[in-house]
Write a protein that holds these residues in place. Sequence first.
Motif, PDB file in Angstrom:
ATOM      1  N   ALA A   1      -6.212   2.025  10.983  1.00 45.77           N
ATOM      2  CA  ALA A   1      -6.558   0.952  10.044  1.00 45.77           C
ATOM      3  C   ALA A   1      -7.454   1.494   8.921  1.00 45.77           C
ATOM      4  O   ALA A   1      -7.289   1.133   7.751  1.00 45.77           O
ATOM      5  CB  ALA A   1      -7.270  -0.180  10.785  1.00 45.77           C
TER       6      ALA A   1
ATOM      7  N   LYS B   1      -9.817  -6.837   5.172  1.00 43.06           N
ATOM      8  CA  LYS B   1      -9.637  -7.249   3.777  1.00 43.06           C
ATOM      9  C   LYS B   1     -10.022  -8.717   3.573  1.00 43.06           C
ATOM     10  O   LYS B   1     -10.653  -9.070   2.571  1.00 43.06           O
ATOM     11  CB  LYS B   1      -8.194  -6.996   3.349  1.00 43.06           C
TER      12      LYS B   1
ATOM     13  N   GLN C   1      -5.344   3.312   6.428  1.00 40.18           N
ATOM     14  CA  GLN C   1      -4.559   2.386   5.606  1.00 40.18           C
ATOM     15  C   GLN C   1      -5.446   1.647   4.607  1.00 40.18           C
ATOM     16  O   GLN C   1      -5.042   1.412   3.462  1.00 40.18           O
ATOM     17  CB  GLN C   1      -3.808   1.398   6.509  1.00 40.18           C
ATOM     18  N   LEU C   2      -6.643   1.303   5.017  1.00 42.74           N
ATOM     19  CA  LEU C   2      -7.563   0.643   4.086  1.00 42.74           C
ATOM     20  C   LEU C   2      -7.879   1.568   2.909  1.00 42.74           C
ATOM     21  O   LEU C   2      -7.947   1.125   1.760  1.00 42.74           O
ATOM     22  CB  LEU C   2      -8.845   0.228   4.817  1.00 42.74           C
TER      23      LEU C   2
ATOM     24  N   ALA D   1      -2.611  -2.030  13.805  1.00 40.41           N
ATOM     25  CA  ALA D   1      -3.374  -1.500  12.666  1.00 40.41           C
ATOM     26  C   ALA D   1      -3.321  -2.484  11.502  1.00 40.41           C
ATOM     27  O   ALA D   1      -4.326  -2.724  10.818  1.00 40.41           O
ATOM     28  CB  ALA D   1      -2.829  -0.138  12.253  1.00 40.41           C
ATOM     29  N   LYS D   2      -2.146  -3.076  11.304  1.00 34.14           N
ATOM     30  CA  LYS D   2      -1.997  -4.048  10.203  1.00 34.14           C
ATOM     31  C   LYS D   2      -2.927  -5.243  10.419  1.00 34.14           C
ATOM     32  O   LYS D   2      -3.545  -5.751   9.476  1.00 34.14           O
ATOM     33  CB  LYS D   2      -0.527  -4.512  10.157  1.00 34.14           C
TER      34      LYS D   2
ATOM     35  N   VAL E   1      -6.409  -4.187   9.459  1.00 31.98           N
ATOM     36  CA  VAL E   1      -6.498  -4.055   7.994  1.00 31.98           C
ATOM     37  C   VAL E   1      -6.644  -5.441   7.355  1.00 31.98           C
ATOM     38  O   VAL E   1      -7.506  -5.660   6.493  1.00 31.98           O
ATOM     39  CB  VAL E   1      -5.247  -3.324   7.439  1.00 31.98           C
ATOM     40  N   GLU E   2      -5.802  -6.364   7.779  1.00 28.98           N
ATOM     41  CA  GLU E   2      -5.852  -7.714   7.191  1.00 28.98           C
ATOM     42  C   GLU E   2      -7.194  -8.385   7.481  1.00 28.98           C
ATOM     43  O   GLU E   2      -7.764  -9.057   6.619  1.00 28.98           O
ATOM     44  CB  GLU E   2      -4.695  -8.576   7.731  1.00 28.98           C
TER      45      GLU E   2
ATOM     46  N   THR F   1     -14.689   4.958  11.045  1.00 30.59           N
ATOM     47  CA  THR F   1     -13.969   4.479  12.230  1.00 30.59           C
ATOM     48  C   THR F   1     -14.366   5.334  13.427  1.00 30.59           C
ATOM     49  O   THR F   1     -14.721   6.503  13.280  1.00 30.59           O
ATOM     50  CB  THR F   1     -12.436   4.569  12.033  1.00 30.59           C
TER      51      THR F   1
ATOM     52  N   GLN G   1      -5.037   1.710   0.579  1.00 31.87           N
ATOM     53  CA  GLN G   1      -4.897   0.462  -0.185  1.00 31.87           C
ATOM     54  C   GLN G   1      -6.068   0.240  -1.135  1.00 31.87           C
ATOM     55  O   GLN G   1      -6.196  -0.821  -1.737  1.00 31.87           O
ATOM     56  CB  GLN G   1      -4.740  -0.716   0.785  1.00 31.87           C
TER      57      GLN G   1
END
Length: 137
Positions: free
Chosen positions: A33, A122, A36-37, A114-115, A118-119, A19, A40
């Motif tokens: 993000a 993904k 968080q990735l 950020a969500k 991330v989405e 990043t 996850q």
Amino acid sequence: MSTGPTGCCGGNGETLIFTCAGAAYSGQVANRAGVQLMEQGAGSLFCIAAVAADVAQKMDRARAAATRIAIDGCEDHCVRKVLEKARLSVEMHAVVTDMGIEKKPAQPNMISDAKKVVEHVKQTLGRAGPPARKCCG
Ligand code: SF4
């Protein structure tokens, strides 16, 4: 943590997430993000600054990865450019400001933004399926 298949030809099969972590809000969204990735299980967060500095041990790992994800904060694409300058391919490139998120918004919402990133990453990874193996075949 690593994902993806075990590589051949010295590859380690890892997915690395880079990043920009830029000073702008959108650069910080990119980094959040990325964290968080990693949490996850999408891959390992990796230091783009180490690539820019050509740190030998870090470069070995970056070269051996099967998949490199670049998350840039804005259209300047600093992460992508650093990786390409180091002759490292970018298997997936995401740009925060391409997702309707402003570089310096009047009313920032880090959690929601950020969500969103991330989405996006993904979903894109899911559509792409497993990375093409860089193999001596
Ligand atoms: S991509 Fe944009 S936000 Fe990220 S470091 Fe470069 S100029 Fe800053």
